[in-house]
Write a protein that holds these residues in place. Sequence first.
Motif, mmCIF file in Angstrom:
data_model
loop_
_atom_site.group_PDB
_atom_site.id
_atom_site.type_symbol
_atom_site.label_atom_id
_atom_site.label_comp_id
_atom_site.label_asym_id
_atom_site.label_seq_id
_atom_site.Cartn_x
_atom_site.Cartn_y
_atom_site.Cartn_z
ATOM 1 N N ILE A 289 -24.403 15.945 -24.441
ATOM 2 C CA ILE A 289 -23.602 15.652 -25.646
ATOM 3 C C ILE A 289 -23.812 14.234 -26.161
ATOM 4 O O ILE A 289 -23.144 13.804 -27.097
ATOM 5 N N GLY A 290 -24.743 13.496 -25.561
ATOM 6 C CA GLY A 290 -25.155 12.190 -26.072
ATOM 7 C C GLY A 290 -24.019 11.199 -26.267
ATOM 8 O O GLY A 290 -23.210 10.975 -25.358
ATOM 9 N N HIS A 291 -23.939 10.632 -27.487
ATOM 10 C CA HIS A 291 -22.997 9.542 -27.748
ATOM 11 C C HIS A 291 -21.539 9.987 -27.705
ATOM 12 O O HIS A 291 -20.641 9.148 -27.743
ATOM 13 N N ARG A 292 -21.295 11.289 -27.670
ATOM 14 C CA ARG A 292 -19.902 11.736 -27.560
ATOM 15 C C ARG A 292 -19.371 11.598 -26.133
ATOM 16 O O ARG A 292 -18.194 11.862 -25.874
ATOM 17 N N THR A 293 -20.220 11.218 -25.196
ATOM 18 C CA THR A 293 -19.764 11.007 -23.819
ATOM 19 C C THR A 293 -18.723 9.892 -23.817
ATOM 20 O O THR A 293 -18.969 8.809 -24.349
ATOM 21 N N GLY A 294 -17.567 10.175 -23.248
ATOM 22 C CA GLY A 294 -16.458 9.225 -23.324
ATOM 23 C C GLY A 294 -16.141 8.536 -22.012
ATOM 24 O O GLY A 294 -17.041 8.158 -21.253
ATOM 25 N N ALA A 295 -14.853 8.414 -21.751
ATOM 26 C CA ALA A 295 -14.369 7.561 -20.667
ATOM 27 C C ALA A 295 -14.487 8.206 -19.285
ATOM 28 O O ALA A 295 -14.472 9.425 -19.146
ATOM 29 N N ALA A 296 -14.585 7.333 -18.283
ATOM 30 C CA ALA A 296 -14.437 7.743 -16.889
ATOM 31 C C ALA A 296 -12.991 7.467 -16.494
ATOM 32 O O ALA A 296 -12.525 6.330 -16.565
ATOM 33 N N HIS A 297 -12.287 8.520 -16.129
ATOM 34 C CA HIS A 297 -10.890 8.380 -15.680
ATOM 35 C C HIS A 297 -10.879 8.747 -14.197
ATOM 36 O O HIS A 297 -10.777 9.909 -13.827
ATOM 37 N N MET A 298 -11.064 7.722 -13.369
ATOM 38 C CA MET A 298 -11.214 7.977 -11.939
ATOM 39 C C MET A 298 -9.901 7.675 -11.215
ATOM 40 O O MET A 298 -9.104 6.868 -11.677
ATOM 41 N N HIS A 299 -9.714 8.334 -10.091
ATOM 42 C CA HIS A 299 -8.517 8.090 -9.283
ATOM 43 C C HIS A 299 -8.919 7.489 -7.940
ATOM 44 O O HIS A 299 -10.047 7.648 -7.492
ATOM 45 N N ASN A 300 -7.953 6.815 -7.329
ATOM 46 C CA ASN A 300 -8.243 6.073 -6.108
ATOM 47 C C ASN A 300 -7.657 6.736 -4.863
ATOM 48 O O ASN A 300 -7.497 6.078 -3.828
ATOM 49 N N THR A 301 -7.358 8.006 -4.967
ATOM 50 C CA THR A 301 -6.683 8.752 -3.906
ATOM 51 C C THR A 301 -7.308 8.544 -2.526
ATOM 52 O O THR A 301 -6.616 8.400 -1.528
#
Length: 315
Positions: A203-215
């Motif tokens: 999806i190219g430039h539509r790639t958005g944020a990384a929402h990572m968790h620290n579990t």
Amino acid sequence: MTPLATTDILISEVGPRDGLQSVKATMATADKCLWIDSLVASGLREIEVASFVPAHLLPQMADAADVVRHALKHTGMTVMALVPNLRGAEAALRAGAQKLTMPVSASAAHSMANVRKTPEAMVEEVRAVIALRDAIAPGVRVEAGVSTAFGCTLQGPVPEDDVVRLAELLAKAGADEIGLSDTTGMGNPAQTSRLFKRLFSTIGHRTGAAHMHNTRGLGLANCLAAYEAGVRTFDSSLGGLGGCPFAPGASGNVVTEDLVFMFEAMGVRTGIDLNRLMAARAPLQAGLPGEPLYGMTPEAGLPKGWTAPALVSHG
Ligand code: ZN
């Protein structure tokens, strides 16, 4: 808002929404506003300030419209709101939200349990929200966050093909950005790198944020893997607010202070002043007395000789 020319990445603070959503005590509207003001003062340029869900389901977010209207007083900062459906989007746009984020689960089991809709039905909901946005607020960006992208507590492993296929459907539905969320803290750096690389090539430039968790302690490692794969927007919450429902004593969201420290120490400019960022813990603690906050950098303090990181050359 895209990162300014003087910064390399965008840190999107999700504490006032994602963090508060998992806290039992209700934070008063005035306290939320003071906290948001101090977050803005640290240099944050995107803050997810509220969730537009029915107040009887989530009393913590009953003041969503008031909080959005307050946050709009700040210029140079994108006021973002989570909306689960078209009705929420309508309310958020009416309040003046400048960016919407919609969670869409890659796990069918999680999606049914959470919103009683299949992932495909949620794609249609995103399409409807985009049509509404086009009609009444064309300047507003709509992000879709693929939740349980790295694994699901109900379903177990989530096939990477399912995640990529869902992201592609969301891009075709018109979502401006499609991010990936490690909702359950099951992701690892190799997987993070692989999935984001596949996303960029699909999806190219539509790639958005990384929402990572620290579990399981891999939040920062996963953010670094995402950065190296090309991601430039990262979600995190001040003090890791909200903790992790699956692992008492562990932060859920990546801690903003630690994330900013890692990137600034590497010479990747965030535009955020770490001292001011850590000072934003005070109004948070004042508004939520006794709520545990997390973070290694606030515990240890800044290292000797730490200078204005914005001046460190990036190379
Ligand atoms: Zn989260």
